[in-house]
Design a protein around this motif. Structure first.
Motif, PDB file in Angstrom:
ATOM      1  N   PRO B  67      49.896 -40.584  87.819  1.00  0.00           N
ATOM      2  CA  PRO B  67      50.757 -41.246  88.661  1.00  0.00           C
ATOM      3  C   PRO B  67      51.710 -42.541  87.731  1.00  0.00           C
ATOM      4  O   PRO B  67      50.851 -43.131  87.123  1.00  0.00           O
ATOM      5  N   PHE B  73      53.748 -39.459  91.930  1.00  0.00           N
ATOM      6  CA  PHE B  73      52.266 -39.012  92.411  1.00  0.00           C
ATOM      7  C   PHE B  73      51.498 -38.125  91.036  1.00  0.00           C
ATOM      8  O   PHE B  73      50.775 -37.544  91.167  1.00  0.00           O
ATOM      9  N   TRP B 258      44.534 -36.828  91.290  1.00  0.00           N
ATOM     10  CA  TRP B 258      45.479 -37.186  92.106  1.00  0.00           C
ATOM     11  C   TRP B 258      46.320 -35.976  92.750  1.00  0.00           C
ATOM     12  O   TRP B 258      46.924 -35.857  93.782  1.00  0.00           O
TER      13      TRP B 258
END
Lengths: 313, 299
Positions: B67, B73, B258
């Motif tokens: 990110p 993100f 992530w």
């Protein structure tokens, strides 16, 4: 008593019959040619014909149904399209990890969730109660596999205190087996615990309002005696019911959990069967899981008699 | 005419605005859930306008980036922007949740009304429903998906069928108690047809519990859609859905956590919001049900 047991056992037959009929019908209600769908997009006409013959789809419908039901009754669940092995054998090979994981999860979830619910009801309105309720709502909302990956990331990759994935049979020692089951059980058990804790709290709250609880307190019994022997015992029917009904959640969750933690159980068999569109295997798994579910709920029904002497059949 | 004077005892007749305001003040978690859901709906509807890029755009140089300010993100193994994929992914989840809830409520209501009112239909229908309910929902959905092509419509269909029996049971139980009520008897006595009795007098009294049940169905449908995609039996991979994104990211857990973290977080928050809304609605709409009992999952 024996008569009741027999009657309840007989009552499961129509349910399982409907399950079997439904599983059979699914193949025929699906839009298009089931043989073509199962064979996949790249199948040759010969492949489709082979599968059609193998599934017995070239026989008249009533004959197919009769053959299928007769086979199921004898415990023959057909042959896998992909591996050519009998489905019952495939399921037998994979049963142990799934049963170990599910049993382990049930035991620890019940041992944790019931006390949580009892304490929450006892301390209703306090922060303890509220945190149990927050846990319960969260438990319903967190997706199983996401939770699994969070646990893997935290406990296995960062802290490195537990193994990442895999399964060790209990025959190779209790400790290694349990070590590998901690994270999967925690992952799988979250929804189940939330359900049980919530029901325990609700049921206890109702019982704690009763007159005989006040009487028990008034005659000077210790609070934990009242809580466990007077209240919990009378609140136990809905709790036991939800423990049985919640098994459906466990069965759904086990498929996903095994996939996350690379456990070679029925869940993995299911996922492989989906990938290969191995419909006989999927049918067999549904039948087995539904039978387990029906049997557990039969056990729950019988537990009623043990828990509540007023119930006599 | 008879019903007009009797019914208000069952259907609440407090002024709407007053009860609405009180509901908001009494139930902040429900309002929080509703607001989050509304925000998600707006984000899903206006996905192209929230700083997103094409969710399918490949950018191999920037693959597996964490990110950052450019990629909020991070990016996945093909260099696709995960923020955009997550926002676009909400479309599938919300659509599936809403459609499954509406469809299963409608079909379940129809079957439940008939089954509760016509005794001969009842015996047969309930046996079938018992049988379907003995099959764990996710397995039934998997089996249905194995027989159909991967598409959003088929996912909706596969998730609706396991929910129908639960709705039927709820409606049937309501109808069985409602048919004994004086106002139903009265309308039958003045010669109303079955359809009129069912549609004008019985159905309105099933709406509140059905709305509550609908939120729970919606919540579990959103989770189940992700399960199906994760297991490879859901929406096709070319449409980003939260389950798909996480399924693709599973092999990269160690180096790019992530990819799983953000879609899962949004999934969890959405389901949490729907559940909070449902609990709040249950407490306000249907005090009789407010005993910590969840119709959706407990049955």
């Amino acid at each position: 008593m024996i008569a009741y047991l027999l009657r309840r056992l007989l009552a499961t037959i129509p349910v399982m019959l409907v399950v079997a009929l439904f599983v059979f019908a699914l193949l025929h209600l699906s839009p298009g040619d089931p043989a073509a769908v199962i064979a996949g997009d790249y199948a040759s006409p010969e492949d489709i014909e082979r599968i059609r013959h193998k599934l017995g789809l070239d026989a008249p419908l009533h004959q197919q149904l009769a053959i299928w039901l007769w086979q199921v009754v004898r415990g023959d669940l057909g042959t896998s399209i992909f591996s050519n092995l009998p489905v019952s054998k495939l399921i037998g090979q994979r049963l142990e990890p799934t049963l170990t994981l599910t049993a382990c999860t049930m035991i620890f979830a019940v041992l944790l969730a019931v006390p949580m619910g009892v304490v929450a009801a006892w301390k209703a309105g306090t922060w303890i109660d509220r945190s149990v309720m927050v846990f319960a709502v969260l438990g319903f909302s967190l997706p199983v596999f996401w939770l699994g990956f969070l646990f893997i990331f935290g406990f296995a990759l960062k802290l490195q205190i537990l193994p990442v994935q895999g399964y060790v049979s209990i025959r190779e020692g209790l400790w290694p087996c349990l070590r590998h089951l901690v994270l999967p059980s925690l992952t799988l058990g979250m929804v189940y615990m939330a359900l049980i804790a919530r029901m325990t709290r609700a049921s206890m709250l109702e019982v704690l309002r009763e007159d005989y609880i006040r009487t028990a307190h008034a005659k000077g019994l210790k609070p934990h005696v009242v809580l466990l022997w007077h209240a919990l015992k009378n609140a136990s029917l809905p709790i036991v019911t939800v423990i049985g009904v919640g098994v459906a959640l466990l069965i759904g969750g086990v498929v996903v959990t095994e996939s996350v933690f690379a456990i070679p159980g029925l869940g993995r068999l299911t996922v492989d069967a989906i990938l290969h569109r191995d419909y006989p295997v999927i049918q067999g798994i549904i039948l087995i899981f539904s039978a387990i579910y029906v049997l557990i709920n039969l056990l729950v029904d019988l537990m009623y008699m043990v828990l509540d002497p007023r119930i006599r059949y | 005419m008879v019903t007009a004077t009797v019914q208000p005892h069952l259907v609440e007749d407090r002024p709407r605005s007053a009860s609405l305001l009180r509901m908001l003040r009494r139930n902040p978690t429900m309002v929080g859930g509703a607001c989050f859901l509304l925000a998600m709906l707006v984000a899903a509807a206006g996905a192209p306008y929230f700083g997103t890029i094409d969710p399918e755009e490949l950018n191999p140089i920037d693959r597996l980036r964490g990110p950052s300010l450019t990629y909020w993100f991070g990016t996945d193994m093909l260099g696709r922007d995960l923020y955009s994929r997550t926002v676009y992914g909400s479309r599938i989840s919300l659509m599936v949740g809403l459609c499954v809830a509406v469809l299963s409520l409608t079909i379940g209501l129809a079957i439940g009304l008939l089954s509760g009112y016509l005794r001969r239909v009842d015996a047969v229908v309930m046996r079938i429903m018992d049988g379907i309910m003995a099959i764990p929902a996710i397995l039934l959905a998997i089996a249905l998906m194995a027989l159909m092509n991967a598409s959003a419509q088929n996912v909706i269909l596969a998730l609706t069928i396991p929910e129908i029996p639960r709705v039927v049971r709820l409606v049937r139980a309501l109808v069985l108690s409602l048919r004994e009520q004086a106002f139903v008897e009265a309308s039958r006595a003045v010669g109303a047809s079955i359809w009129r009795v069912l549609l004008r007098h019985v159905t309105p009294n099933t709406i509140a519990p059905l709305i509550v049940q609908g939120t729970y169905i919606c919540a579990s449908a959103v989770i189940f859609e992700a399960y199906l995609s994760f297991l490879g039996a859901g929406t096709p991979p070319n449409i980003p859905s939260w389950g798909n994104i996480m399924a693709e990211g599973r092999t990269y857990v160690q180096i790019a956590f992530w990819i799983i973290l953000f879609p899962g977080l949004f999934l969890a928050l959405t389901v949490l919001a729907v559940n909070l809304l449902g609990d709040g609605l249950r407490d306000t709409l249907d005090p009789k049900l407010a005993r910590g009992f969840r119709g959706g999952l407990a049955e």
